[in-house]
Structures are given as C-alpha cells and as structure tokens.
Design an enzyme around this catalytic site. Structure first.
Site, PDB file in Angstrom:
ATOM      1  N   VAL A   1       4.310   3.699  -0.995  1.00 61.67           N
ATOM      2  CA  VAL A   1       3.106   3.180  -1.760  1.00 61.67           C
ATOM      3  C   VAL A   1       3.840   2.037  -2.841  1.00 61.67           C
ATOM      4  O   VAL A   1       2.961   1.038  -2.582  1.00 61.67           O
ATOM      5  CB  VAL A   1       2.828   4.081  -2.706  1.00 61.67           C
ATOM      6  CG1 VAL A   1       1.781   3.586  -4.101  1.00 61.67           C
ATOM      7  CG2 VAL A   1       2.091   5.402  -1.972  1.00 61.67           C
ATOM      8  N   TYR A   2       5.206   1.872  -3.135  1.00 61.99           N
ATOM      9  CA  TYR A   2       5.519   0.991  -3.944  1.00 61.99           C
ATOM     10  C   TYR A   2       5.550  -0.362  -2.985  1.00 61.99           C
ATOM     11  O   TYR A   2       5.099  -1.561  -3.157  1.00 61.99           O
ATOM     12  CB  TYR A   2       6.614   0.876  -4.699  1.00 61.99           C
ATOM     13  CG  TYR A   2       7.477  -0.226  -5.220  1.00 61.99           C
ATOM     14  CD1 TYR A   2       7.039  -0.444  -6.605  1.00 61.99           C
ATOM     15  CD2 TYR A   2       8.240  -1.010  -4.475  1.00 61.99           C
ATOM     16  CE1 TYR A   2       7.319  -1.523  -7.182  1.00 61.99           C
ATOM     17  CE2 TYR A   2       8.700  -2.083  -5.464  1.00 61.99           C
ATOM     18  CZ  TYR A   2       8.435  -2.455  -6.509  1.00 61.99           C
ATOM     19  OH  TYR A   2       8.861  -3.492  -7.292  1.00 61.99           O
ATOM     20  N   GLY A   3       6.217  -0.091  -1.860  1.00 63.97           N
ATOM     21  CA  GLY A   3       6.292  -1.397  -0.714  1.00 63.97           C
ATOM     22  C   GLY A   3       4.915  -1.744  -0.274  1.00 63.97           C
ATOM     23  O   GLY A   3       4.975  -2.991  -0.105  1.00 63.97           O
TER      24      GLY A   3
ATOM     25  N   SER B   1       2.258  -1.733  -1.717  1.00 67.23           N
ATOM     26  CA  SER B   1       1.469  -2.486  -2.781  1.00 67.23           C
ATOM     27  C   SER B   1       2.112  -3.943  -3.019  1.00 67.23           C
ATOM     28  O   SER B   1       1.205  -4.966  -3.345  1.00 67.23           O
ATOM     29  CB  SER B   1       1.422  -1.747  -4.278  1.00 67.23           C
ATOM     30  OG  SER B   1       2.911  -1.826  -4.618  1.00 67.23           O
TER      31      SER B   1
END
Length: 278
Positions: free
Chosen positions: A151-153, A155
């Site tokens: 999810v972080y990557g 985003s």
C-alpha cells in the site's frame, strides 16, 4: 533567496528537518500537523520566531489544506514554495492481512493528501503567476517492490504519476496564459525517521540494519542539501531532485568494506513500534 515555504507534515521527521533548513537560510516557513499540541511543540523546537507559523490541518481534507495556504499567506504574503511531505505507512504485512482502515488511512494521507495539496497550491500559484509545487517521493516511486510495503509503495508510485500529470497540465496551461508554475519531485532517499523504522521486530531490524547503514542518512544530513536544491530553482517543470541516486548507492556498496557507516542505533528504538503520520 528569501522565500515563503509551506511544508505539510512539517512537525517531525524529514518535514521538520526541511523547515529547520529553510529557516537557517532566511526563509519564512509554515508547517502543519493534525494535532494542535504537536504543531505548537514543533514551532517551539524550530525557534523560528516571526518567520515560522503553524496550522492544524488534516491533509486528507481539502478545505483544511486550503486553510493552511490562507494561514501562510496571511502571515507572510505570497507563497513561493509548497512541499507535500506528510506521509504515513502501514504495518509490514502482506496486503491480505492489512485491515481496510489501515490501508485506507495510508492511501488517504500519501495520495489524497498530495492531490489536495497540489490542487490547492497550483490554483493559487496560477493566480499569482508563479510558484513551485514539490511532491515527496518514497519507496515504490520508481516501480520497485518489497514484501510488506504494497500500500505504501503503491501510494508513492501514484504520487510520481500525479506529479508528472500535473506538470503536463501546467505546460498546456501556458498555451492559454503565461505563468511560471512548476510541479516537481523531491526524493530524499532512505532517511532515518520513525517512518523508516516503523514495525520492524528486533530480529528483522538486526537483519536489515547492515544494509540500511550503507544506504541510509540522517535527517540533518539530507534536508539541508534538499533545501539548497529547492532554493536554487534550477529544476525544470516535471523534474526531480534526488539525494540517493543509483550511482551513489552503487558507490556506497562498492566502498562499504573501506568506509564503515553507522547511522542507525544498535537497538530498535521504542518509538518505532507505532505507525507515523506527520
């Protein structure tokens, strides 16, 4: 250059380091955070006097982001530089193990927050005729993947696309009205913050620490360099300022045996046991 700089999430980590660096260079700085007490504590630590203001704002709410612009403009007049820095991360788990609330919260801050900040800043900069929107990249921006950072990557990959698309929109807008507004990318590399160390177990930390000691840098090392490049204003619309280039990373690995770097603490800090959303 004496500039007015707005930094979202400027109460800690890279954002706070940037605020300090810009103040040291004579700039006026406005920062925001979601908690009034945290904002006040950050201002006290910055010791910027009349050249620093804080505003409580949730970057996922565009009206609150617009309020940050108003606060900066009321305090200092026209804004020159807007940096979308606020960020958050999830627990290091496979996607199917992440709860929807956690995934949505990180996506909201890292992507919707940048959409809101970019939209607000670009609209005002076009009204002024000049300004710089800088969006902060992170792991995943270049398409690399890592287990536990889905999810972080994703985003951050979205932020890179968004910035390129905004740059294209600004280029086309110049056909209708002359302006000097640019959308740009700021890539700090691997910086030692709570966001970096979040959610490692002591065993995992011991495993990754040797590599991070080669590639990572402290906030106080990276942020003055970034601030100098932002103020130099030599980056073309859609361009990037990057601290940790592939060439620099390769050079560090090549000389790791000769130049032993130690930028991380031997033990995992307790503050890294929780998620961080500046």
């Amino acid at each position: 250059m004496t500039a007015t700089v707005v930094i979202t999430g400027g109460t800690r980590g890279i954002g706070h380091g940037l605020a300090r660096a810009f103040l040291d260079r004579g700039c006026r700085v406005a920062v925001c955070g979601r908690n009034e007490a945290v904002v006040e504590a950050a201002l006290e630590k910055l010791k910027g006097g009349s050249r620093a203001v804080g505003h409580t704002a949730d970057v996922t709410d565009r009206e609150q982001v617009a309020g940050l612009w108003t606060a900066a403009e009321n305090a200092f007049g026209p804004v020159d530089i807007w940096i979308n820095n606020a960020g958050a991360t999830t627990a290091r788990k496979p996607l199917w193990e992440l709860g929807p609330q956690e995934a949505d919260a990180v996506t909201a801050v890292n992507l919707r927050g940048v959409v809101n900040g970019s939209a607000v800043a670009a609209a005002h900069f076009l009204r002024q005729g000049r300004g710089r929107v800088w969006n902060m990249e992170g792991f995943g921006s270049d398409g690399r993947t890592m287990p536990g950072l889905s999810v972080y990557g994703a985003s951050k990959r979205g932020v890179t696309y968004l910035t390129g698309a905004l740059a294209a929109d600004l280029k086309r807008e110049r056909e209708n009205r002359p302006h000097d507004v640019r959308a740009l990318l700021l890539s700090p590399g691997i910086v030692v913050t709570d966001l970096l160390l979040h959610d490692y177990t002591p065993r995992e930390y011991a495993k990754v620490r040797p590599v991070l000691n080669i590639l990572a840098d402290r906030v106080e090392t990276v942020t003055p360099w970034l601030a100098d490049r932002v103020l130099a204003d030599r980056t073309a619309n859609g361009g990037r300022v990057a601290w940790l280039t592939r060439r620099k990373a390769a050079g560090r690995f090549a000389t790791a045996a000769l130049r032993r770097r130690s930028v991380l603490p031997p033990e995992l800090p307790s503050a890294a046991s929780r998620a961080v959303a500046p």
